[in-house]
Design an enzyme around this catalytic site. Structure first.
Site, PDB file in Angstrom:
ATOM      1  N   LYS A  58       0.878  -1.423  -0.030  1.00  0.00           N
ATOM      2  CA  LYS A  58       0.012   0.125   0.050  1.00  0.00           C
ATOM      3  C   LYS A  58       0.882   1.301   0.013  1.00  0.00           C
ATOM      4  O   LYS A  58       0.335   2.116  -0.566  1.00  0.00           O
ATOM      5  CB  LYS A  58      -1.010   0.096   1.115  1.00  0.00           C
ATOM      6  CG  LYS A  58      -1.904  -1.176   1.079  1.00  0.00           C
ATOM      7  CD  LYS A  58      -3.448  -0.857   1.008  1.00  0.00           C
ATOM      8  CE  LYS A  58      -4.083  -2.000   0.148  1.00  0.00           C
ATOM      9  NZ  LYS A  58      -5.583  -1.994   0.450  1.00  0.00           N
ATOM     10  N   LYS A  94     -10.156  -4.704  -5.338  1.00  0.00           N
ATOM     11  CA  LYS A  94     -11.107  -3.762  -5.490  1.00  0.00           C
ATOM     12  C   LYS A  94     -10.493  -2.474  -6.262  1.00  0.00           C
ATOM     13  O   LYS A  94     -11.160  -1.681  -7.002  1.00  0.00           O
ATOM     14  CB  LYS A  94     -11.574  -3.299  -4.239  1.00  0.00           C
ATOM     15  CG  LYS A  94     -12.345  -3.990  -3.357  1.00  0.00           C
ATOM     16  CD  LYS A  94     -12.813  -3.316  -2.082  1.00  0.00           C
ATOM     17  CE  LYS A  94     -12.494  -4.111  -0.903  1.00  0.00           C
ATOM     18  NZ  LYS A  94     -12.799  -3.518   0.507  1.00  0.00           N
ATOM     19  N   LYS A 127      -3.412 -10.593  -6.987  1.00  0.00           N
ATOM     20  CA  LYS A 127      -4.862 -11.034  -6.540  1.00  0.00           C
ATOM     21  C   LYS A 127      -5.579  -9.988  -6.966  1.00  0.00           C
ATOM     22  O   LYS A 127      -5.363  -8.870  -7.320  1.00  0.00           O
ATOM     23  CB  LYS A 127      -4.820 -10.885  -5.070  1.00  0.00           C
ATOM     24  CG  LYS A 127      -4.769  -9.440  -4.289  1.00  0.00           C
ATOM     25  CD  LYS A 127      -5.254  -9.588  -3.051  1.00  0.00           C
ATOM     26  CE  LYS A 127      -5.514  -8.180  -2.405  1.00  0.00           C
ATOM     27  NZ  LYS A 127      -6.366  -7.895  -1.133  1.00  0.00           N
TER      28      LYS A 127
END
Ligand code: ATP
Ligand code: LTN
Length: 330
Positions: free
Chosen positions: A113, A198, A195
């Site tokens: 992140k 969203k 993966k």
């Protein structure tokens, strides 16, 4: 012996994906009879990235409606919004004082992140796993059903619980991760080596739970595969097809071998359509229920108020015990 306690949550960051459904919510639904379940909407965690306040409020309620639409029954499971139980933030502060910088620096989610949001590497992003540990430990959870990507955070939670217990005596239940099923890690349709997410910026990479049937079909038809044209499971050599097989297997319950047999002599075109149709059918009842629920704001409010009250009464017992042990005046 009472039922084992479950706690899990999803961040209120908008459009959920098929990965969230197969890796998390779909398993939660199945656990309701056997376990004492607490399902939370992690809206405080969402603050680690910048949000429009109005959107965050909407996303929070949307996620609540989606939990219920997906089959989480408020009469069986406790559903609540994290920020409505202030004890989460309180315990997180305490646990922060028992967590080492080195431990948090090793978290892969933090590294990922920080790379994604290089302009906003805030300390919340760094201490994110400590708030998650507080969420879990407040409820004395035995099991935490999450996707594979959250395993490292669960290990930290266990370390913190054990550390605290060894200084102050038995206080927290040491929870186990509960990572289930063939779709614990659903991969992107365009990039099957990372993966499904969203927040993916690659078009057609993620199936969203509110995608219309024609969009779902289109995305599966465009999914990246390989040139062999044989439906065969091989994560290394054929990550795209293997991912589609995992999705198909998670929904139909068919084994990889049976899927290989079913599509023997057929090409990827047929297989992709079959996977798309299965996903469309699986999501349909949830999508219909969601549309009904989302406008019923009175009902949603009743559920989250009730949920917060119940959550508070459980969490407060733990926090009082912690405060007593560490020398806070109650
Ligand atoms: P983002 O992609 O923005 O980082 P996310 O999709 O990972 O968010 P979270 O709220 O972090 O969403 O995760 C909610 C739950 O869904 C977690 O239990 C997580 O492990 C699970 N999950 C998320 N993506 C997948 C996936 N691709 N496959 C299986 N499980 C997943
Ligand atoms: N970090 C989790 C969301 C989350 C969570 C939790 C999951 C916040 N608190 C407590 C399980 C238990 C994620 O899935 N990204």
């Amino acid at each position: 012996m009472g039922k084992k306690v479950i706690l899990s949550g999803i961040q209120a960051t908008g459009n959920l994906t098929l990965g969230n459904y197969l890796g998390a919510i779909n398993n939660w639904k199945k656990m309701q009879e056997e376990y004492d379940c607490n399902y939370m909407i992690a809206n405080l965690h969402t603050l680690t990235i910048r949000n429009d306040p109005e959107k965050l409020r909407n996303n929070t309620l949307n996620l609540l409606a989606l939990y219920i639409a997906a089959g989480i029954d408020p009469n069986k499971s406790n559903i609540f919004i994290q920020s409505q139980v202030a004890l989460h933030a309180e315990l997180a502060w305490v646990l922060n004082c028992y967590t080492y910088m080195g431990e948090l620096s090793r978290m892969t989610q933090f590294k990922d992140k920080s790379a994604k949001h290089a302009d906003n590497i805030n300390s919340g992003l760094f201490t994110y796993p400590v708030l998650m540990a507080a969420d879990i430990l407040l409820y004395q959870a035995d099991l935490v059903p999450v996707g594979e990507d959250q395993k490292q955070h669960l290990e930290l939670t266990r370390d913190l619980a054990e550390r605290f217990n060894s200084i102050y005596g038995e206080t927290f239940k040491v929870p186990e991760p509960f990572i289930q099923g063939v779709a614990a890690r659903v991969m992107g349709l365009q990039d099957p080596t990372s993966k499904m997410s969203k927040s993916s910026s690659i078009p057609n990479d993620s199936i969203f739970l509110n995608d219309e049937p024609d969009i779902i079909l289109k995305k599966f038809k465009k999914a990246v595969t390989d040139s062999e044209n044989v439906v065969r499971f091989d994560i290394k050599e054929k990550p795209g097809i293997s991912n589609l097989m995992s999705i198909y297997s998670a929904i139909t319950g068919k084994s990889k071998e049976n899927i290989e047999k079913e599509f023997e002599g057929k090409g990827y075109g047929d297989f992709k359509v079959a996977v798309a149709e299965t996903v469309i059918e699986e999501l349909k009842p949830m999508q219909e229920k969601y549309k009904e629920l989302i406008n019923n704001t009175d009902y949603l409010e009743k559920i989250y108020r009730q949920g917060a009250e119940k959550a508070y009464s459980i969490a407060n017992k733990t926090l009082e015990d912690v405060y007593k042990k560490i020398g806070m005046i109650l």
